[in-house]
Motif scaffolding. Structure first.
Motif, PDB file in Angstrom:
ATOM      1  N   LEU A  30      25.039 -53.126 -27.350  1.00  0.00           N
ATOM      2  CA  LEU A  30      26.250 -52.941 -28.194  1.00  0.00           C
ATOM      3  C   LEU A  30      27.558 -52.706 -27.197  1.00  0.00           C
ATOM      4  CD1 LEU A  30      25.220 -50.688 -31.116  1.00  0.00           C
ATOM      5  CD2 LEU A  30      26.101 -52.967 -31.323  1.00  0.00           C
ATOM      6  N   THR A  31      28.705 -53.087 -27.632  1.00  0.00           N
ATOM      7  CA  THR A  31      29.867 -52.614 -26.826  1.00  0.00           C
ATOM      8  C   THR A  31      30.454 -51.196 -27.036  1.00  0.00           C
ATOM      9  OG1 THR A  31      31.395 -53.342 -28.598  1.00  0.00           O
ATOM     10  CG2 THR A  31      30.716 -54.985 -27.090  1.00  0.00           C
ATOM     11  N   ALA A  32      30.814 -50.855 -26.119  1.00  0.00           N
ATOM     12  CA  ALA A  32      31.762 -49.410 -26.319  1.00  0.00           C
ATOM     13  C   ALA A  32      32.620 -49.339 -25.192  1.00  0.00           C
ATOM     14  CB  ALA A  32      30.798 -48.284 -26.140  1.00  0.00           C
ATOM     15  N   VAL A  51      30.897 -52.821 -21.730  1.00  0.00           N
ATOM     16  CA  VAL A  51      32.049 -52.369 -21.919  1.00  0.00           C
ATOM     17  C   VAL A  51      32.960 -53.826 -21.917  1.00  0.00           C
ATOM     18  CG1 VAL A  51      34.453 -51.359 -20.798  1.00  0.00           C
ATOM     19  CG2 VAL A  51      31.907 -50.279 -20.456  1.00  0.00           C
ATOM     20  N   GLY A  52      32.812 -54.632 -23.073  1.00  0.00           N
ATOM     21  CA  GLY A  52      33.469 -55.790 -23.101  1.00  0.00           C
ATOM     22  C   GLY A  52      34.946 -55.803 -23.145  1.00  0.00           C
ATOM     23  N   ASP A  53      35.383 -57.235 -22.742  1.00  0.00           N
ATOM     24  CA  ASP A  53      36.887 -57.247 -22.784  1.00  0.00           C
ATOM     25  C   ASP A  53      37.314 -57.516 -24.289  1.00  0.00           C
ATOM     26  OD1 ASP A  53      35.874 -59.960 -23.145  1.00  0.00           O
ATOM     27  OD2 ASP A  53      36.937 -60.758 -21.755  1.00  0.00           O
ATOM     28  N   VAL A  91      29.958 -54.466 -17.378  1.00  0.00           N
ATOM     29  CA  VAL A  91      31.412 -54.142 -17.345  1.00  0.00           C
ATOM     30  C   VAL A  91      31.922 -55.700 -17.428  1.00  0.00           C
ATOM     31  CG1 VAL A  91      33.844 -53.602 -16.599  1.00  0.00           C
ATOM     32  CG2 VAL A  91      31.732 -52.100 -16.593  1.00  0.00           C
ATOM     33  N   ASP A  92      32.585 -56.218 -18.481  1.00  0.00           N
ATOM     34  CA  ASP A  92      33.274 -57.603 -18.372  1.00  0.00           C
ATOM     35  C   ASP A  92      34.143 -57.552 -17.259  1.00  0.00           C
ATOM     36  OD1 ASP A  92      32.162 -59.362 -19.992  1.00  0.00           O
ATOM     37  OD2 ASP A  92      33.285 -58.750 -21.908  1.00  0.00           O
ATOM     38  N   MET A  93      34.084 -58.666 -16.334  1.00  0.00           N
ATOM     39  CA  MET A  93      35.417 -58.983 -15.623  1.00  0.00           C
ATOM     40  C   MET A  93      36.382 -59.699 -16.517  1.00  0.00           C
ATOM     41  SD  MET A  93      33.341 -59.892 -12.327  1.00  0.00           S
ATOM     42  CE  MET A  93      34.921 -59.960 -11.247  1.00  0.00           C
ATOM     43  N   VAL A 121      28.115 -56.129 -13.721  1.00  0.00           N
ATOM     44  CA  VAL A 121      29.447 -56.917 -14.198  1.00  0.00           C
ATOM     45  C   VAL A 121      28.923 -57.974 -15.038  1.00  0.00           C
ATOM     46  CG1 VAL A 121      31.019 -55.958 -12.428  1.00  0.00           C
ATOM     47  CG2 VAL A 121      29.545 -58.079 -12.107  1.00  0.00           C
ATOM     48  N   LYS A 122      29.804 -58.629 -16.271  1.00  0.00           N
ATOM     49  CA  LYS A 122      29.373 -59.784 -16.801  1.00  0.00           C
ATOM     50  C   LYS A 122      30.714 -60.633 -16.616  1.00  0.00           C
ATOM     51  CE  LYS A 122      29.736 -59.892 -21.406  1.00  0.00           C
ATOM     52  NZ  LYS A 122      30.740 -61.048 -21.825  1.00  0.00           N
ATOM     53  N   LEU A 123      30.551 -61.987 -16.293  1.00  0.00           N
ATOM     54  CA  LEU A 123      31.459 -62.963 -16.389  1.00  0.00           C
ATOM     55  C   LEU A 123      31.227 -64.088 -16.966  1.00  0.00           C
ATOM     56  CD1 LEU A 123      30.735 -65.079 -13.836  1.00  0.00           C
ATOM     57  CD2 LEU A 123      31.716 -63.373 -12.494  1.00  0.00           C
ATOM     58  N   GLY A 145      25.409 -63.160 -16.941  1.00  0.00           N
ATOM     59  CA  GLY A 145      26.409 -64.495 -17.333  1.00  0.00           C
ATOM     60  C   GLY A 145      26.532 -64.530 -18.882  1.00  0.00           C
ATOM     61  N   HIS A 146      27.340 -65.524 -19.019  1.00  0.00           N
ATOM     62  CA  HIS A 146      27.816 -65.652 -20.620  1.00  0.00           C
ATOM     63  C   HIS A 146      28.239 -67.243 -20.827  1.00  0.00           C
ATOM     64  CE1 HIS A 146      30.638 -63.808 -23.978  1.00  0.00           C
ATOM     65  NE2 HIS A 146      30.161 -64.988 -24.352  1.00  0.00           N
ATOM     66  N   LEU A 147      27.472 -67.744 -21.816  1.00  0.00           N
ATOM     67  CA  LEU A 147      27.519 -69.044 -22.010  1.00  0.00           C
ATOM     68  C   LEU A 147      27.776 -69.180 -23.670  1.00  0.00           C
ATOM     69  CD1 LEU A 147      24.780 -70.590 -19.756  1.00  0.00           C
ATOM     70  CD2 LEU A 147      27.331 -70.300 -19.162  1.00  0.00           C
ATOM     71  N   ILE A 188      21.601 -63.307 -19.468  1.00  0.00           N
ATOM     72  CA  ILE A 188      22.680 -64.426 -19.947  1.00  0.00           C
ATOM     73  C   ILE A 188      22.955 -63.890 -21.330  1.00  0.00           C
ATOM     74  CG2 ILE A 188      23.372 -66.787 -20.073  1.00  0.00           C
ATOM     75  CD1 ILE A 188      21.079 -67.650 -18.005  1.00  0.00           C
ATOM     76  N   VAL A 189      24.403 -63.738 -21.707  1.00  0.00           N
ATOM     77  CA  VAL A 189      24.645 -63.877 -23.188  1.00  0.00           C
ATOM     78  C   VAL A 189      24.843 -65.157 -23.440  1.00  0.00           C
ATOM     79  CG1 VAL A 189      26.705 -63.131 -24.521  1.00  0.00           C
ATOM     80  CG2 VAL A 189      25.738 -61.382 -22.871  1.00  0.00           C
ATOM     81  N   LEU A 190      24.313 -65.351 -24.858  1.00  0.00           N
ATOM     82  CA  LEU A 190      24.547 -66.622 -25.400  1.00  0.00           C
ATOM     83  C   LEU A 190      25.423 -66.414 -26.739  1.00  0.00           C
ATOM     84  CD1 LEU A 190      20.964 -68.204 -25.112  1.00  0.00           C
ATOM     85  CD2 LEU A 190      22.861 -68.686 -23.528  1.00  0.00           C
ATOM     86  N   GLU A 191      26.621 -66.923 -26.747  1.00  0.00           N
ATOM     87  CA  GLU A 191      27.446 -66.632 -27.808  1.00  0.00           C
ATOM     88  C   GLU A 191      27.709 -67.773 -28.827  1.00  0.00           C
ATOM     89  OE1 GLU A 191      31.031 -64.212 -26.985  1.00  0.00           O
ATOM     90  OE2 GLU A 191      31.716 -64.415 -29.050  1.00  0.00           O
ATOM     91  N   LYS A 192      27.272 -67.483 -30.184  1.00  0.00           N
ATOM     92  CA  LYS A 192      27.957 -68.510 -31.306  1.00  0.00           C
ATOM     93  C   LYS A 192      27.360 -70.024 -30.845  1.00  0.00           C
ATOM     94  CE  LYS A 192      31.224 -68.419 -34.674  1.00  0.00           C
ATOM     95  NZ  LYS A 192      32.572 -68.109 -35.154  1.00  0.00           N
ATOM     96  N   GLY A 211      21.716 -62.668 -27.462  1.00  0.00           N
ATOM     97  CA  GLY A 211      22.566 -63.444 -28.283  1.00  0.00           C
ATOM     98  C   GLY A 211      23.468 -62.751 -29.144  1.00  0.00           C
ATOM     99  N   ILE A 212      24.414 -63.367 -29.318  1.00  0.00           N
ATOM    100  CA  ILE A 212      25.511 -62.819 -30.387  1.00  0.00           C
ATOM    101  C   ILE A 212      25.903 -64.311 -31.296  1.00  0.00           C
ATOM    102  CG2 ILE A 212      27.470 -63.008 -28.801  1.00  0.00           C
ATOM    103  CD1 ILE A 212      28.680 -61.018 -30.657  1.00  0.00           C
ATOM    104  N   GLY A 213      25.412 -64.311 -32.636  1.00  0.00           N
ATOM    105  CA  GLY A 213      25.481 -65.670 -33.267  1.00  0.00           C
ATOM    106  C   GLY A 213      24.646 -66.659 -32.647  1.00  0.00           C
ATOM    107  N   GLN A 221      19.935 -58.920 -28.676  1.00  0.00           N
ATOM    108  CA  GLN A 221      20.988 -59.321 -29.515  1.00  0.00           C
ATOM    109  C   GLN A 221      22.240 -58.316 -29.151  1.00  0.00           C
ATOM    110  OE1 GLN A 221      21.311 -61.412 -31.913  1.00  0.00           O
ATOM    111  NE2 GLN A 221      19.206 -62.151 -31.560  1.00  0.00           N
ATOM    112  N   VAL A 222      23.422 -58.714 -29.204  1.00  0.00           N
ATOM    113  CA  VAL A 222      24.661 -57.875 -28.868  1.00  0.00           C
ATOM    114  C   VAL A 222      25.820 -57.868 -30.088  1.00  0.00           C
ATOM    115  CG1 VAL A 222      25.731 -59.423 -27.496  1.00  0.00           C
ATOM    116  CG2 VAL A 222      26.520 -57.078 -27.400  1.00  0.00           C
ATOM    117  N   LEU A 223      26.227 -57.072 -30.496  1.00  0.00           N
ATOM    118  CA  LEU A 223      27.130 -57.166 -31.294  1.00  0.00           C
ATOM    119  C   LEU A 223      28.513 -56.141 -30.790  1.00  0.00           C
ATOM    120  CD1 LEU A 223      25.545 -56.680 -34.896  1.00  0.00           C
ATOM    121  CD2 LEU A 223      26.706 -58.879 -34.048  1.00  0.00           C
TER     122      LEU A 223
HETATM  123  O1  KIV Z   1      33.723 -58.868 -25.062  1.00  0.00           O
HETATM  124  C1  KIV Z   1      32.529 -58.624 -25.640  1.00  0.00           C
HETATM  125  O2  KIV Z   1      32.567 -57.880 -26.537  1.00  0.00           O
HETATM  126  C2  KIV Z   1      31.605 -59.597 -25.421  1.00  0.00           C
HETATM  127  C3  KIV Z   1      30.338 -59.910 -26.276  1.00  0.00           C
HETATM  128  C4  KIV Z   1      30.979 -60.494 -27.599  1.00  0.00           C
HETATM  129  C5  KIV Z   1      29.173 -60.370 -25.833  1.00  0.00           C
HETATM  130  O3  KIV Z   1      31.562 -60.417 -24.307  1.00  0.00           O
END
Ligand code: KIV
Length: 273
Positions: A30-32, A51-53, A91-93, A121-123, A145-147, A188-192, A211-213, A221-223
């Motif tokens: 989950l994000t926070a 810690v998402g952007d 943490v999202d870059m 980190v995630k990018l 990663g995030h695709l 690797i995050v896989l989004e939508k 996955g998210i969506g 899973q992440v939300l």
């Molecule tokens: O920034 C964010 O919350 C994300 C998720 C949706 C994966 O990148």
């Protein structure tokens, strides 16, 4: 609980995530963005806190994730890290801190790790950001990663619609996932993206997918926390399950407080010195 092997680990690491994936235990992420909620997530034994952007949207009210700065991400990340004992903190870059210049990417990632104390980190992106990913990994910093739908590219996509519905884009996504694995990304995050595409990617790579969506076949899973708790109200994509309706509870509680103040019912005699 069956299939819940790693609940009692003191600290979730990238190795533990890999073991969860290998042993078919789903990863919950989950994000926070702040100390108080991160503490509750950690107490509930969430595996990964991102810690998402998306902080740009839910904390700062921006329409896209593009405006958030490195300093702001480090502020959110440090607040989360101070709260967390067990979860892996990723943490999202932010946009503009890693694309195009791998030296700057390394500098940004080092700042995040040094100044926040996060674990990884995630990018966003694949082949196009490979120099940045490889440089960051060379410094010993784990990279997620995030695709698929990569919100930092919204101006290129022009829409937040489902990605990889056409065969060509699905093939490219799979190619990029294999590259991210080869570079050394730990997950690797896989989004939508369509569930069958996410399933194929998940079966093709040996690292955990989140996955998210993206259906149920991913390794986890992440939300976005504010969405699943029902703090945000307008955002209702099909993939979002709301586990609570906190916005109504907060509005009701604040309404009760206003009434008590106006009626001089608060504070009462026991609530004063
Ligand atoms: O920034 C964010 O919350 C994300 C998720 C949706 C994966 O990148």
């Amino acid at each position: 609980m069956e299939g819940y092997l790693y609940r009692d680990v003191n600290k979730v690491t990238t190795n533990i995530l890999q073991r969860m994936r290998n042993e078919n235990e789903k990863i919950a992420m989950l994000t926070a963005y702040d100390y108080s909620l991160a503490k509750l997530l950690d107490m509930a034994k969430i595996d990964v806190i991102l810690v998402g952007d998306s902080a740009a949207n839910v904390m700062a009210g921006h329409k896209t994730t593009l405006p958030i700065t490195l300093d702001e991400m480090i502020y959110h990340a440090s607040s989360v890290v101070r709260a967390v004992e067990r979860a892996l903190v990723v943490v999202d870059m932010p946009f503009g801190t890693y694309q195009g210049n791998s030296k700057e990417a390394l500098h940004s990632a080092i700042r995040i790790m040094k100044e926040s104390g996060a674990d990884a980190v995630k990018l966003e992106g694949g082949e196009e950001v490979h120099e940045s990913i490889e440089r960051i990994l060379c410094a010993g910093i784990p990279v997620m990663g995030h695709l698929g739908l990569t919100p930092q590219s919204i101006n290129k996509f022009g829409t937040y619609a489902v990605r990889a519905t056409e065969e060509e884009e699905a093939e490219k996504l799979l190619h990029n996932a294999l590259l991210l694995e080869k570079y050394g990304c730990f997950s690797i995050v896989l989004e939508k993206i369509p569930a069958d595409v996410a399933k194929k990617v998940t079966e093709s790579v040996s690292v955990p997918t989140i996955g998210i969506g993206a259906g149920s076949a991913t390794s986890g899973q992440v939300l976005v926390l504010h969405d699943m708790l029902g703090i945000t109200r307008q955002f209702s994509p099909r993939f979002l399950r709301r586990y609570h309706n906190l916005s109504e509870e907060i509005i009701r509680a604040v309404g009760n407080y206003i009434e008590d103040v106006k009626n001089v019912d608060f504070p009462n005699e026991k609530e004063q010195y």
